[in-house]
Design a protein around this motif. Structure first.
Motif, PDB file in Angstrom:
ATOM      1  N   ALA A 107      -9.208   2.681   9.315  1.00  0.00           N
ATOM      2  CA  ALA A 107     -10.212   2.263   8.397  1.00  0.00           C
ATOM      3  C   ALA A 107      -9.570   1.600   7.362  1.00  0.00           C
ATOM      4  O   ALA A 107     -10.067   0.572   6.652  1.00  0.00           O
ATOM      5  N   LEU A 108      -8.616   2.433   6.740  1.00  0.00           N
ATOM      6  CA  LEU A 108      -8.039   1.597   5.408  1.00  0.00           C
ATOM      7  C   LEU A 108      -7.281   0.517   5.745  1.00  0.00           C
ATOM      8  O   LEU A 108      -7.502  -0.637   5.106  1.00  0.00           O
ATOM      9  N   ALA A 109      -6.626   0.615   6.786  1.00  0.00           N
ATOM     10  CA  ALA A 109      -5.493  -0.631   7.319  1.00  0.00           C
ATOM     11  C   ALA A 109      -6.878  -1.897   7.308  1.00  0.00           C
ATOM     12  O   ALA A 109      -6.249  -2.893   6.953  1.00  0.00           O
ATOM     13  N   ASP A 110      -7.885  -1.896   8.099  1.00  0.00           N
ATOM     14  CA  ASP A 110      -9.024  -2.933   8.132  1.00  0.00           C
ATOM     15  C   ASP A 110      -9.324  -3.287   6.818  1.00  0.00           C
ATOM     16  O   ASP A 110      -9.955  -4.410   6.863  1.00  0.00           O
ATOM     17  N   THR A 111      -9.002  -2.805   5.673  1.00  0.00           N
ATOM     18  CA  THR A 111      -9.444  -3.270   4.231  1.00  0.00           C
ATOM     19  C   THR A 111      -8.380  -3.989   3.577  1.00  0.00           C
ATOM     20  O   THR A 111      -8.462  -4.475   2.629  1.00  0.00           O
ATOM     21  N   ALA A 112      -7.141  -3.720   4.292  1.00  0.00           N
ATOM     22  CA  ALA A 112      -5.944  -3.897   3.420  1.00  0.00           C
ATOM     23  C   ALA A 112      -5.613  -5.656   3.474  1.00  0.00           C
ATOM     24  O   ALA A 112      -6.015  -6.420   3.917  1.00  0.00           O
ATOM     25  N   PRO A 113      -5.420  -5.936   1.952  1.00  0.00           N
ATOM     26  CA  PRO A 113      -5.424  -7.367   1.336  1.00  0.00           C
ATOM     27  C   PRO A 113      -3.877  -7.764   1.835  1.00  0.00           C
ATOM     28  O   PRO A 113      -3.382  -8.127   0.708  1.00  0.00           O
ATOM     29  N   ILE A 114      -3.198  -7.242   2.725  1.00  0.00           N
ATOM     30  CA  ILE A 114      -1.927  -7.462   3.303  1.00  0.00           C
ATOM     31  C   ILE A 114      -1.538  -8.419   4.398  1.00  0.00           C
ATOM     32  O   ILE A 114      -2.558  -8.046   5.433  1.00  0.00           O
ATOM     33  N   ASP A 115      -0.603  -9.276   4.286  1.00  0.00           N
ATOM     34  CA  ASP A 115      -0.565 -10.222   5.394  1.00  0.00           C
ATOM     35  C   ASP A 115       0.018  -9.650   6.575  1.00  0.00           C
ATOM     36  O   ASP A 115       0.762  -8.662   6.488  1.00  0.00           O
ATOM     37  N   GLY A 116      -0.741  -9.778   7.850  1.00  0.00           N
ATOM     38  CA  GLY A 116      -0.112  -9.398   8.995  1.00  0.00           C
ATOM     39  C   GLY A 116      -0.717  -7.875   9.627  1.00  0.00           C
ATOM     40  O   GLY A 116      -1.221  -7.205   8.815  1.00  0.00           O
ATOM     41  N   PRO A 117      -0.080  -7.176  10.395  1.00  0.00           N
ATOM     42  CA  PRO A 117      -0.231  -5.757  10.804  1.00  0.00           C
ATOM     43  C   PRO A 117       0.254  -4.786   9.629  1.00  0.00           C
ATOM     44  O   PRO A 117       1.053  -5.187   9.176  1.00  0.00           O
ATOM     45  N   VAL A 118      -0.713  -3.828   9.540  1.00  0.00           N
ATOM     46  CA  VAL A 118      -0.762  -2.885   8.514  1.00  0.00           C
ATOM     47  C   VAL A 118      -0.413  -1.276   9.114  1.00  0.00           C
ATOM     48  O   VAL A 118      -1.121  -0.956   9.949  1.00  0.00           O
ATOM     49  N   ARG A 119       0.583  -0.664   8.416  1.00  0.00           N
ATOM     50  CA  ARG A 119       0.529   0.849   8.912  1.00  0.00           C
ATOM     51  C   ARG A 119       0.158   1.639   7.528  1.00  0.00           C
ATOM     52  O   ARG A 119       0.623   1.025   6.185  1.00  0.00           O
ATOM     53  N   VAL A 120      -0.177   2.905   7.801  1.00  0.00           N
ATOM     54  CA  VAL A 120      -0.417   3.734   6.566  1.00  0.00           C
ATOM     55  C   VAL A 120      -0.077   4.872   6.609  1.00  0.00           C
ATOM     56  O   VAL A 120       0.207   5.679   7.835  1.00  0.00           O
ATOM     57  N   LEU A 134       7.863   4.456  -3.037  1.00  0.00           N
ATOM     58  CA  LEU A 134       9.392   4.247  -3.790  1.00  0.00           C
ATOM     59  C   LEU A 134      10.186   4.463  -2.860  1.00  0.00           C
ATOM     60  O   LEU A 134      11.320   3.628  -2.678  1.00  0.00           O
ATOM     61  N   LYS A 135       9.984   5.608  -1.966  1.00  0.00           N
ATOM     62  CA  LYS A 135      11.190   5.705  -0.797  1.00  0.00           C
ATOM     63  C   LYS A 135      10.940   4.789   0.132  1.00  0.00           C
ATOM     64  O   LYS A 135      12.324   4.183   0.453  1.00  0.00           O
ATOM     65  N   LEU A 136       9.929   4.238   0.692  1.00  0.00           N
ATOM     66  CA  LEU A 136       9.931   3.192   1.621  1.00  0.00           C
ATOM     67  C   LEU A 136      10.414   1.865   1.262  1.00  0.00           C
ATOM     68  O   LEU A 136      11.174   1.411   1.864  1.00  0.00           O
ATOM     69  N   VAL A 137      10.375   1.426  -0.207  1.00  0.00           N
ATOM     70  CA  VAL A 137      10.630   0.278  -0.397  1.00  0.00           C
ATOM     71  C   VAL A 137      12.238   0.237  -0.622  1.00  0.00           C
ATOM     72  O   VAL A 137      12.995  -0.645  -0.254  1.00  0.00           O
ATOM     73  N   ARG A 138      12.856   1.452  -0.979  1.00  0.00           N
ATOM     74  CA  ARG A 138      14.232   1.541  -1.182  1.00  0.00           C
ATOM     75  C   ARG A 138      14.857   1.391   0.273  1.00  0.00           C
ATOM     76  O   ARG A 138      15.780   0.742   0.624  1.00  0.00           O
ATOM     77  N   HIS A 139      14.294   2.255   1.151  1.00  0.00           N
ATOM     78  CA  HIS A 139      14.668   2.551   2.601  1.00  0.00           C
ATOM     79  C   HIS A 139      14.801   1.222   3.479  1.00  0.00           C
ATOM     80  O   HIS A 139      15.630   0.772   3.689  1.00  0.00           O
ATOM     81  N   ARG A 269      -1.433 -11.284  -2.131  1.00  0.00           N
ATOM     82  CA  ARG A 269      -1.132 -10.519  -1.026  1.00  0.00           C
ATOM     83  C   ARG A 269       0.012  -9.468  -1.203  1.00  0.00           C
ATOM     84  O   ARG A 269       1.090  -9.931  -1.412  1.00  0.00           O
ATOM     85  N   PRO A 270      -0.021  -8.408  -1.648  1.00  0.00           N
ATOM     86  CA  PRO A 270       0.954  -7.365  -1.830  1.00  0.00           C
ATOM     87  C   PRO A 270       1.578  -7.013  -0.683  1.00  0.00           C
ATOM     88  O   PRO A 270       1.011  -7.238   0.423  1.00  0.00           O
ATOM     89  N   ASP A 271       2.943  -6.260  -0.703  1.00  0.00           N
ATOM     90  CA  ASP A 271       3.581  -5.836   0.633  1.00  0.00           C
ATOM     91  C   ASP A 271       3.242  -4.351   0.975  1.00  0.00           C
ATOM     92  O   ASP A 271       3.263  -4.093   1.915  1.00  0.00           O
ATOM     93  N   VAL A 272       2.902  -3.607  -0.303  1.00  0.00           N
ATOM     94  CA  VAL A 272       2.375  -2.411  -0.247  1.00  0.00           C
ATOM     95  C   VAL A 272       1.491  -2.380  -0.971  1.00  0.00           C
ATOM     96  O   VAL A 272       1.393  -2.873  -2.088  1.00  0.00           O
ATOM     97  N   GLU A 293       5.978  -3.882   9.332  1.00  0.00           N
ATOM     98  CA  GLU A 293       7.506  -3.988   9.628  1.00  0.00           C
ATOM     99  C   GLU A 293       8.256  -3.016   8.718  1.00  0.00           C
ATOM    100  O   GLU A 293       9.176  -2.505   9.213  1.00  0.00           O
ATOM    101  N   LEU A 294       7.659  -2.761   7.618  1.00  0.00           N
ATOM    102  CA  LEU A 294       8.214  -1.745   6.512  1.00  0.00           C
ATOM    103  C   LEU A 294       8.206  -0.564   6.995  1.00  0.00           C
ATOM    104  O   LEU A 294       9.175   0.267   6.993  1.00  0.00           O
ATOM    105  N   MET A 295       6.937   0.035   7.709  1.00  0.00           N
ATOM    106  CA  MET A 295       7.155   1.353   8.223  1.00  0.00           C
ATOM    107  C   MET A 295       7.465   1.559   9.356  1.00  0.00           C
ATOM    108  O   MET A 295       7.813   2.551  10.020  1.00  0.00           O
ATOM    109  N   GLU A 296       7.856   0.372  10.097  1.00  0.00           N
ATOM    110  CA  GLU A 296       8.558   0.484  11.330  1.00  0.00           C
ATOM    111  C   GLU A 296      10.177   0.758  11.088  1.00  0.00           C
ATOM    112  O   GLU A 296      11.006   1.171  12.072  1.00  0.00           O
TER     113      GLU A 296
END
Ligand code: PLP
Length: 426
Positions: A107-120, A134-139, A269-272, A293-296
């Motif tokens: 439900a949240l991903a469907d609202t996301a103003p983010i390009d392409g597929p989204v993970r939550v 913060l951990k995600l962007v560094r990783h 469009r943000p990345d996160v 792709e970031l969360m993958e």
């Protein structure tokens, strides 16, 4: 409880006798760090109204600090909580496959103003969501540095408080903070001059910066709306250097500005994207949403949370999203927000020396005073008249009522706020 139409109703001195008992008990046992604004002792709430322990009724233009998005005790949210409580209170979604967890994520991903597929990823709070992002962007980037802004507020855990730069008191006594975080001025041309000519030249190589964390509208920093085009320039700067753009919508999101996410007003469009307040109308639920792709890019065990996305907050979250859509709360936030802005601008015209700015989008409205003392005095006068508002920034007051606020309640709030300002003006 009496209907919303009867607020305000102040029957006792403030704090009243029962409230004073609670205050005495509280002040003897609670952490001194809690930043209490004024002696409100809430007992229950309906819609935009809070009843305190002495039976006084207040018009709530705080919404539990931008949290009770669908109003207090929204029937749909309460029913969803009741139903889910009878089914399953908890099972860790980090370790097992909780059906309601993935429903909330979808439900949240469907609202996301983010390009392409989204993970939550679901959390318990804003700060926990900021830490995860913060951990995600560094990783995901393999880059160590992060930029945030003066005036920013991102929370109080170590990473989040390091990103925070609204007030020095949030850092006082806690150093050393997280290494690798630098700050830039918010919302002006100086932002880009500072990032390119100071930060990139003297402090952090651009190709080692993982992300820029930005509030699309600064919250605790003063309800500051950046000028048109500013976020687009920031996006363009990030793209030029392979830097991720992280929108912290903990305060500005979940419909508060009349769109689901404040960044949608800019087309950027943000990345996160980070959310929390307002997402579950009062239950603890936060989230960070990212390009898939970031969360993958991180593997099992890299991040988790025992309680994050627990079933009851998820049930409240799904009911909140349904109410926002089915009850037209975004349109209501825009219409009532415009009404409030018009009324507050008229008030400013009457007190140009005292009220120095009125700004905001939808129901995220800031009123700036000439001094911090005047802002605090207006906050107190409003409380005594039965209107709950809260200071932010150096000398501003924020108005962030529930999204269900009516035009009539807005007019009452405007009258009470004007009376409070008149009283301070003398
Ligand atoms: N980010 C922003 C923009 C906030 O306004 C806040 C809280 O006010 C936070 C993060 C932290 O959220 P929490 O208090 O739920 O940890």
């Amino acid at each position: 409880m009496t209907t919303t139409r009867t607020a305000p109703l102040i029957r006792t001195e403030l704090p009243g006798p029962r409230a004073r008992e609670v205050l005495d008990r509280d002040l003897a046992v609670t952490s001194r760090s809690l930043p209490r604004a004024y002696p409100l002792v809430p007992r229950r709430g309906r819609g935009c109204v809070i009843e305190d322990v002495d039976g006084n009724l207040f018009l709530d233009f705080n919404a539990g600090i931008a949290v009770n998005s669908t109003g207090h005790a929204h029937p749909g949210v309460v029913a969803a909580i009741r139903e889910q409580s009878g089914e399953l209170l908890h099972y860790s979604a980090s370790d097992f496959y909780l059906p309601i967890y993935s429903r909330m994520c979808r439900a949240l991903a469907d609202t996301a103003p983010i390009d392409g597929p989204v993970r939550v990823f679901l959390t318990n709070s804003g700060a926990e969501a900021v830490e995860g992002a913060l951990k995600l962007v560094r990783h995901a980037t393999g880059r160590p540095y992060v930029i945030s802004f003066f005036g920013a507020f991102h929370g109080r855990s170590y990473g989040a408080v390091t990103l925070t730069a609204s007030k020095a008191k949030y850092h006082k006594g806690f150093g050393p903070l997280l290494p690798g975080v630098v700050h830039a001025p918010y919302g002006s041309d100086a932002t880009f001059d500072h990032i390119e000519n100071v930060l990139f030249r003297h402090q952090v190589p651009a190709d080692e910066v993982a992300a820029v964390f930005v509030e699309p509208i600064q919250g605790e920093g003063g309800y500051l709306v950046p000028p048109p085009g500013w976020l687009a320039r920031l996006r363009e700067l990030c793209d030029r250097h392979g830097i991720l753009l992280v929108a912290d919508e903990v305060q500005s999101g979940a419909g508060r500005t009349g769109k689901m996410w404040a960044i949608e007003h800019t087309g950027v469009r943000p990345d996160v994207l980070i959310s929390a307040k307002g997402l579950a109308s009062g239950l603890p639920l936060g989230a960070f949403l990212a390009r898939a792709e970031l969360m993958e890019s991180w593997g099992a065990g890299a991040h988790g949370s025992t309680y994050g996305g627990s079933p009851v907050p998820c049930a409240a979250g799904l009911a909140t999203l349904a109410a926002i859509e089915e009850e037209g709360l975004l349109a209501n936030a825009t219409a009532v927000g415009d009404r409030l802005l018009t009324g507050l601008r008229a008030l400013r015209a009457r007190h140009p020396g005292l009220v120095v700015d009125v700004r905001g989008v939808g129901l995220m409205i800031g009123v700036e005073f000439d001094t911090a003392e005047h802002a605090e005095a207006v906050q107190q006068e409003a409380f005594e008249r039965g209107l709950l508002v809260l200071e932010c920034g150096e000398s501003s007051i924020r108005l962030s009522p529930p999204l269900v606020v009516t035009a009539e309640e807005a007019d009452t709030a405007l009258r009470l706020f004007a009376d409070a300002v008149d009283a301070v003006a003398g």
